[in-house]
Design a protein around this motif. Sequence first.
Motif, PDB file in Angstrom:
ATOM      1  N   ALA A 123      47.637  45.702  39.422  1.00  0.00           N
ATOM      2  CA  ALA A 123      46.817  45.075  38.392  1.00  0.00           C
ATOM      3  C   ALA A 123      45.415  44.773  38.919  1.00  0.00           C
ATOM      4  O   ALA A 123      44.418  44.929  38.199  1.00  0.00           O
ATOM      5  CB  ALA A 123      47.493  43.797  37.902  1.00  0.00           C
ATOM      6  N   GLU A 124      45.318  44.353  40.173  1.00  0.00           N
ATOM      7  CA  GLU A 124      44.017  44.078  40.774  1.00  0.00           C
ATOM      8  C   GLU A 124      43.197  45.360  40.890  1.00  0.00           C
ATOM      9  O   GLU A 124      41.985  45.366  40.620  1.00  0.00           O
ATOM     10  CB  GLU A 124      44.200  43.447  42.154  1.00  0.00           C
ATOM     11  CG  GLU A 124      44.710  42.008  42.123  1.00  0.00           C
ATOM     12  CD  GLU A 124      44.895  41.431  43.512  1.00  0.00           C
ATOM     13  OE1 GLU A 124      44.803  42.215  44.494  1.00  0.00           O
ATOM     14  OE2 GLU A 124      45.119  40.220  43.634  1.00  0.00           O
ATOM     15  N   ALA A 125      43.853  46.441  41.298  1.00  0.00           N
ATOM     16  CA  ALA A 125      43.150  47.715  41.441  1.00  0.00           C
ATOM     17  C   ALA A 125      42.626  48.197  40.092  1.00  0.00           C
ATOM     18  O   ALA A 125      41.524  48.738  39.993  1.00  0.00           O
ATOM     19  CB  ALA A 125      44.093  48.762  42.040  1.00  0.00           C
ATOM     20  N   TRP A 126      43.411  47.982  39.048  1.00  0.00           N
ATOM     21  CA  TRP A 126      42.993  48.379  37.706  1.00  0.00           C
ATOM     22  C   TRP A 126      41.783  47.562  37.267  1.00  0.00           C
ATOM     23  O   TRP A 126      40.832  48.104  36.702  1.00  0.00           O
ATOM     24  CB  TRP A 126      44.158  48.189  36.743  1.00  0.00           C
ATOM     25  CG  TRP A 126      43.823  48.127  35.289  1.00  0.00           C
ATOM     26  CD1 TRP A 126      44.179  47.157  34.410  1.00  0.00           C
ATOM     27  CD2 TRP A 126      43.064  49.071  34.518  1.00  0.00           C
ATOM     28  NE1 TRP A 126      43.694  47.434  33.153  1.00  0.00           N
ATOM     29  CE2 TRP A 126      43.008  48.604  33.195  1.00  0.00           C
ATOM     30  CE3 TRP A 126      42.425  50.263  34.831  1.00  0.00           C
ATOM     31  CZ2 TRP A 126      42.334  49.272  32.187  1.00  0.00           C
ATOM     32  CZ3 TRP A 126      41.743  50.939  33.823  1.00  0.00           C
ATOM     33  CH2 TRP A 126      41.725  50.446  32.517  1.00  0.00           C
ATOM     34  N   ALA A 127      41.780  46.262  37.549  1.00  0.00           N
ATOM     35  CA  ALA A 127      40.662  45.409  37.169  1.00  0.00           C
ATOM     36  C   ALA A 127      39.375  45.846  37.888  1.00  0.00           C
ATOM     37  O   ALA A 127      38.292  45.860  37.301  1.00  0.00           O
ATOM     38  CB  ALA A 127      40.977  43.948  37.488  1.00  0.00           C
ATOM     39  N   GLU A 128      39.508  46.230  39.161  1.00  0.00           N
ATOM     40  CA  GLU A 128      38.341  46.693  39.918  1.00  0.00           C
ATOM     41  C   GLU A 128      37.816  48.016  39.366  1.00  0.00           C
ATOM     42  O   GLU A 128      36.608  48.262  39.321  1.00  0.00           O
ATOM     43  CB  GLU A 128      38.709  46.854  41.395  1.00  0.00           C
ATOM     44  CG  GLU A 128      38.985  45.538  42.103  1.00  0.00           C
ATOM     45  CD  GLU A 128      39.452  45.747  43.527  1.00  0.00           C
ATOM     46  OE1 GLU A 128      39.527  46.923  43.965  1.00  0.00           O
ATOM     47  OE2 GLU A 128      39.740  44.749  44.211  1.00  0.00           O
ATOM     48  N   ALA A 129      38.741  48.877  38.929  1.00  0.00           N
ATOM     49  CA  ALA A 129      38.343  50.190  38.417  1.00  0.00           C
ATOM     50  C   ALA A 129      37.503  50.073  37.152  1.00  0.00           C
ATOM     51  O   ALA A 129      36.683  50.951  36.854  1.00  0.00           O
ATOM     52  CB  ALA A 129      39.576  51.049  38.146  1.00  0.00           C
ATOM     53  N   LEU A 130      37.696  49.003  36.393  1.00  0.00           N
ATOM     54  CA  LEU A 130      36.954  48.824  35.153  1.00  0.00           C
ATOM     55  C   LEU A 130      35.450  48.667  35.392  1.00  0.00           C
ATOM     56  O   LEU A 130      34.647  48.869  34.478  1.00  0.00           O
ATOM     57  CB  LEU A 130      37.474  47.603  34.397  1.00  0.00           C
ATOM     58  CG  LEU A 130      38.858  47.728  33.748  1.00  0.00           C
ATOM     59  CD1 LEU A 130      39.267  46.409  33.134  1.00  0.00           C
ATOM     60  CD2 LEU A 130      38.867  48.828  32.697  1.00  0.00           C
ATOM     61  N   PRO A 157      45.522  60.894  21.084  1.00  0.00           N
ATOM     62  CA  PRO A 157      45.857  59.879  22.094  1.00  0.00           C
ATOM     63  C   PRO A 157      47.351  59.804  22.375  1.00  0.00           C
ATOM     64  O   PRO A 157      48.176  59.940  21.472  1.00  0.00           O
ATOM     65  CB  PRO A 157      45.346  58.579  21.468  1.00  0.00           C
ATOM     66  CG  PRO A 157      45.316  58.848  20.000  1.00  0.00           C
ATOM     67  CD  PRO A 157      44.992  60.307  19.845  1.00  0.00           C
ATOM     68  N   VAL A 158      47.685  59.602  23.655  1.00  0.00           N
ATOM     69  CA  VAL A 158      49.068  59.413  24.097  1.00  0.00           C
ATOM     70  C   VAL A 158      49.164  58.002  24.658  1.00  0.00           C
ATOM     71  O   VAL A 158      48.465  57.663  25.611  1.00  0.00           O
ATOM     72  CB  VAL A 158      49.467  60.443  25.175  1.00  0.00           C
ATOM     73  CG1 VAL A 158      50.951  60.308  25.516  1.00  0.00           C
ATOM     74  CG2 VAL A 158      49.153  61.861  24.714  1.00  0.00           C
ATOM     75  N   ASP A 159      50.012  57.183  24.078  1.00  0.00           N
ATOM     76  CA  ASP A 159      50.101  55.766  24.442  1.00  0.00           C
ATOM     77  C   ASP A 159      51.072  55.593  25.604  1.00  0.00           C
ATOM     78  O   ASP A 159      52.285  55.542  25.420  1.00  0.00           O
ATOM     79  CB  ASP A 159      50.565  54.947  23.234  1.00  0.00           C
ATOM     80  CG  ASP A 159      50.534  53.455  23.506  1.00  0.00           C
ATOM     81  OD1 ASP A 159      49.844  53.046  24.457  1.00  0.00           O
ATOM     82  OD2 ASP A 159      51.208  52.705  22.774  1.00  0.00           O
ATOM     83  N   LEU A 160      50.546  55.505  26.822  1.00  0.00           N
ATOM     84  CA  LEU A 160      51.363  55.337  28.025  1.00  0.00           C
ATOM     85  C   LEU A 160      51.217  53.931  28.586  1.00  0.00           C
ATOM     86  O   LEU A 160      50.161  53.314  28.474  1.00  0.00           O
ATOM     87  CB  LEU A 160      50.956  56.341  29.106  1.00  0.00           C
ATOM     88  CG  LEU A 160      51.041  57.830  28.775  1.00  0.00           C
ATOM     89  CD1 LEU A 160      50.663  58.647  30.007  1.00  0.00           C
ATOM     90  CD2 LEU A 160      52.425  58.214  28.280  1.00  0.00           C
ATOM     91  N   THR A 161      52.291  53.446  29.223  1.00  0.00           N
ATOM     92  CA  THR A 161      52.199  52.191  29.957  1.00  0.00           C
ATOM     93  C   THR A 161      51.451  52.438  31.263  1.00  0.00           C
ATOM     94  O   THR A 161      51.176  53.585  31.640  1.00  0.00           O
ATOM     95  CB  THR A 161      53.589  51.627  30.276  1.00  0.00           C
ATOM     96  OG1 THR A 161      54.250  52.501  31.199  1.00  0.00           O
ATOM     97  CG2 THR A 161      54.432  51.488  29.008  1.00  0.00           C
ATOM     98  N   VAL A 162      51.125  51.384  31.980  1.00  0.00           N
ATOM     99  CA  VAL A 162      50.403  51.521  33.244  1.00  0.00           C
ATOM    100  C   VAL A 162      51.212  52.352  34.234  1.00  0.00           C
ATOM    101  O   VAL A 162      50.685  53.258  34.898  1.00  0.00           O
ATOM    102  CB  VAL A 162      50.093  50.138  33.834  1.00  0.00           C
ATOM    103  CG1 VAL A 162      49.410  50.284  35.184  1.00  0.00           C
ATOM    104  CG2 VAL A 162      49.214  49.340  32.893  1.00  0.00           C
TER     105      VAL A 162
END
Length: 233
Positions: A123-130, A157-162
């Motif tokens: 989750a932290e890596a995803w926040a940084e990627a933004l 669009p394809v709705d995928l989870t993280v």
Amino acid sequence: MKKHIVLIEDESGIRDNYRAAFERRGYRVSTYGDRPAAWQVLRQSLPDLAIIDVGLGEEAEGGFTLCQDLRSLSATLPIIFLTARDSDIDSVHGLRLGADDYVTKDMSLEHLLARITALLRRAEAWAEALQKPDDILTRGKLTLNVDRMTVAWQGQPVDLTVTEFWMLHALVQHPGHVRSREQLMEAASTVLDDNTVTSHIKRIRRKFSQLDDQFDGIQTAYGMGYRWNAREV
């Protein structure tokens, strides 16, 4: 700042034991004994990670309902089902609703904490990627926006989870190359058993097949893992 974990569990003894264990590891912990009480608070403010029991009091599948509600608020909130119900059907259903993991209460505390750590790190890596410019990956009919974590197939669009997104990303980076289940877990920054990885792959395939009944992008390399079909490049 301490990471905030929310635990929704209807058995007070289990709830208190996990709270104490998580707090000893430095987490801030909030606990709730039923779905309505949890939802009243969580719909206003989300935690860093949610751990949910499937059966909550008189609601045999209250945890599933709560998971759906939370996922409607956030596509990236890490969600773990922690339950005494050791059922493949329940596990698959929980993952279909958008949970990142499904574990049983007989799992060791150390193992559970490892999964929590991995999901929070992701989750932290995803926040940084933004904060970075968008990284777009195209493979034939497939388009991945790595930074926004969006997927499109033939423009749809394809709705995928993280978890699903990062597994797919690992496959399409090198079409034709086999990725083992362990490599897919590493790519998704999570710790899962083989059956759970298989369930995630089945769900990814199903979502693409709903848009294209000829979809053959993900191939099984029996005994080894999975590969992205090089013909789809």
